[in-house]
Enzyme design. Structure first.
Site, PDB file in Angstrom:
ATOM      1  N   TYR A 193     -10.115   4.415  19.421  1.00 49.88           N
ATOM      2  CA  TYR A 193     -10.116   3.285  18.468  1.00 49.88           C
ATOM      3  C   TYR A 193      -9.828   2.096  19.857  1.00 49.88           C
ATOM      4  CZ  TYR A 193      -9.948  -0.105  15.093  1.00 49.88           C
ATOM      5  OH  TYR A 193      -9.291  -1.253  14.414  1.00 49.88           O
ATOM      6  N   GLN A 194      -8.538   2.131  19.649  1.00 53.52           N
ATOM      7  CA  GLN A 194      -7.431   1.192  20.338  1.00 53.52           C
ATOM      8  C   GLN A 194      -7.798   0.781  21.301  1.00 53.52           C
ATOM      9  OE1 GLN A 194      -5.474   0.947  18.393  1.00 53.52           O
ATOM     10  NE2 GLN A 194      -4.465   2.994  17.401  1.00 53.52           N
ATOM     11  N   ASP A 213      -7.189  -6.350  14.605  1.00 53.26           N
ATOM     12  CA  ASP A 213      -7.081  -4.426  14.254  1.00 53.26           C
ATOM     13  C   ASP A 213      -6.443  -4.200  12.974  1.00 53.26           C
ATOM     14  OD1 ASP A 213      -4.895  -1.725  15.132  1.00 53.26           O
ATOM     15  OD2 ASP A 213      -6.378  -1.888  14.686  1.00 53.26           O
ATOM     16  N   GLU A 218       1.465  -8.903  12.336  1.00 47.52           N
ATOM     17  CA  GLU A 218       1.370  -7.375  11.272  1.00 47.52           C
ATOM     18  C   GLU A 218       2.106  -7.941  10.013  1.00 47.52           C
ATOM     19  OE1 GLU A 218       0.204  -4.557  10.481  1.00 47.52           O
ATOM     20  OE2 GLU A 218       0.801  -4.355   9.017  1.00 47.52           O
ATOM     21  N   ASP A 244       0.782   0.106  14.010  1.00 46.68           N
ATOM     22  CA  ASP A 244       1.637   1.024  14.516  1.00 46.68           C
ATOM     23  C   ASP A 244       1.174   1.044  16.482  1.00 46.68           C
ATOM     24  OD1 ASP A 244      -2.472   0.814  14.213  1.00 46.68           O
ATOM     25  OD2 ASP A 244      -1.673   1.651  16.253  1.00 46.68           O
ATOM     26  N   ASP A 278       1.902 -13.199   6.668  1.00 48.35           N
ATOM     27  CA  ASP A 278      -0.169 -12.844   6.436  1.00 48.35           C
ATOM     28  C   ASP A 278      -0.499 -13.659   7.988  1.00 48.35           C
ATOM     29  OD1 ASP A 278      -1.814 -12.840   4.062  1.00 48.35           O
ATOM     30  OD2 ASP A 278      -2.040 -14.655   5.870  1.00 48.35           O
ATOM     31  N   ALA A 279      -1.570 -13.110   8.586  1.00 48.74           N
ATOM     32  CA  ALA A 279      -2.566 -13.650   9.083  1.00 48.74           C
ATOM     33  C   ALA A 279      -2.754 -14.829   9.180  1.00 48.74           C
ATOM     34  CB  ALA A 279      -3.467 -12.545   9.921  1.00 48.74           C
ATOM     35  N   GLN A 320       0.364  -1.129  -0.583  1.00 47.67           N
ATOM     36  CA  GLN A 320      -0.425  -0.456  -0.236  1.00 47.67           C
ATOM     37  C   GLN A 320       0.975   1.214   0.269  1.00 47.67           C
ATOM     38  OE1 GLN A 320      -2.369  -0.978   4.248  1.00 47.67           O
ATOM     39  NE2 GLN A 320      -0.364  -1.887   3.905  1.00 47.67           N
ATOM     40  N   TYR A 371     -13.033   9.371  11.221  1.00 49.48           N
ATOM     41  CA  TYR A 371     -13.077   7.995  10.503  1.00 49.48           C
ATOM     42  C   TYR A 371     -14.394   8.024   9.604  1.00 49.48           C
ATOM     43  CZ  TYR A 371      -9.686   4.918  12.585  1.00 49.48           C
ATOM     44  OH  TYR A 371      -8.772   4.037  13.120  1.00 49.48           O
TER      45      TYR A 371
HETATM   46  N1  LIG Z   1      -4.725   0.706  14.592  1.00 44.87           N
HETATM   47  C1  LIG Z   1      -5.779   1.449  14.057  1.00 44.87           C
HETATM   48  C2  LIG Z   1      -6.121   0.828  12.709  1.00 44.87           C
HETATM   49  C3  LIG Z   1      -7.323   1.236  12.295  1.00 44.87           C
HETATM   50  N2  LIG Z   1      -8.235   0.521  11.313  1.00 44.87           N
HETATM   51  C4  LIG Z   1      -9.293   0.983  10.515  1.00 44.87           C
HETATM   52  C5  LIG Z   1      -8.236   2.501  10.051  1.00 44.87           C
HETATM   53  C6  LIG Z   1      -9.454   2.636   8.390  1.00 44.87           C
HETATM   54  C7  LIG Z   1     -10.591   2.748   8.755  1.00 44.87           C
HETATM   55  N3  LIG Z   1     -11.631   3.545   7.946  1.00 44.87           N
HETATM   56  C8  LIG Z   1     -11.235   1.863   9.935  1.00 44.87           C
HETATM   57  C9  LIG Z   1     -10.323   1.133  10.991  1.00 44.87           C
END
Ligand SMILES: NCCCN[C@H]1CC[C@H](N)CC1
Length: 284
Positions: free
Chosen positions: A64-65, A159, A109, A89, A140-141, A34, A228
């Site tokens: 989020y986290q 995540d 990851e 991250d 690859d997970a 990416q 988001y």
């Molecule tokens: N640790 C952060 C990861 C973020 N996960 C995604 C990022 C993009 C968003 N559209 C959905 C959650």
């Protein structure tokens, strides 16, 4: 530079676009998976963007986290072995490390560049890798889970980025089946589950797949993340058949985690009052 019209073409949220004022571009590059961009914004701190999609910002990543982590880890009495799928991250690692019962934290990851970039530009997230319980696997997970011993994990946190591009297969039934196989009986999954305003069909598909695979129960939770699309993001909370799991009655003493303000373990979003409110609403 994409045209203005192209901003509205992302298949995950057609017809809408989001903008943040850029103070300074800090990194721009491409991995085998990416495009990776980091910039300093005028109001949200540093921002991580993958293939044109905001992944996190300094200001609101905590919502989020914390939620994707603690909604799961607080629902089982004493999580020991935890796996993070994605999460390069380091933010989810930081949150898992607040649980003293955890003995090992595996993370898988796929993109080393995301890890390297967060080391340079997101120190408050990358701190998650400093915990001695963390073991990093770059790859690859799906492969990683296939090779994992059956019933190894008390909790798995997915995540990932959005289910287009590298993360597409992470919303399909075979993936959830490999997750269930890797969980202990009564183990829990917390899985990114997009926005209830924008992705109802995807969420319905994921809910029906998960209800087939996880007989211990499936719930949809959400958190407010202003950067988001639609300002919210959801999580699927799933329990593998076994000792009963009640996501709405946390058994893992949240106060113990919140109370431990030592070495910066305080919460910036998740709190027990919030959960009680959720409990209250749930029982109305
Ligand atoms: N640790 C952060 C990861 C973020 N996960 C995604 C990022 C993009 C968003 N559209 C959905 C959650």
């Amino acid at each position: 530079k994409p045209s203005k019209a192209q901003y509205f073409n992302n298949p995950m949220w057609p017809g809408e676009a989001h903008s943040l004022k850029v103070e300074k571009i800090l990194y721009q590059g491409k991995s085998p998976y990416q495009e990776v961009l980091v910039f300093e914004s005028s109001t949200y701190g540093n921002v991580l963007v993958l293939d044109g999609i905001v992944q996190l910002t300094d200001k609101d990543e905590c919502a989020y986290q914390e939620m994707v982590t603690h909604l799961a880890l607080c629902s089982i009495p004493s999580p020991k072995n935890v796996l993070v799928v994605g999460g390069g991250d380091g933010g989810v690692l930081r949150e898992i490390a607040k649980h003293d019962s955890v003995e090992s934290i595996d993370i898988c990851e796929i993109d080393q560049l995301v890890i390297d970039v967060c080391k340079d530009f997101f120190p408050r997230l990358y701190v998650g890798y400093k915990d001695p319980r963390v073991k990093l696997h770059v790859g690859d997970a799906v492969e990683f889970l296939r090779n994992s011993p059956e019933g190894k994990y008390d909790a798995i946190i997915v995540d990932s980025s959005d289910p287009i591009g590298p993360a597409q297969e992470l919303v399909e039934k075979p993936f959830f089946q490999t997750i269930a196989r890797a969980l202990k009986p009564g183990g829990v999954l917390s899985n990114l589950a997009e926005s209830m305003w924008l992705h109802t069909h995807l969420i319905q598909d994921m809910l029906s797949i998960c209800r087939e695979v996880f007989k211990g129960g499936v719930h949809y939770a959400w958190a407010s993340v202003p950067t988001y699309p639609s300002g919210v993001i959801g999580f699927l909370l799933c329990a593998k058949e076994g000792p009963p799991v009640d996501f709405l009655t946390p058994v893992n003493p949240i106060e113990k985690i919140e109370g431990a303000t030592k070495d910066g373990r305080e919460m910036r979003f998740y709190n027990s009052e919030f959960i009680r409110l959720l409990l209250f609403c749930q029982r109305l």
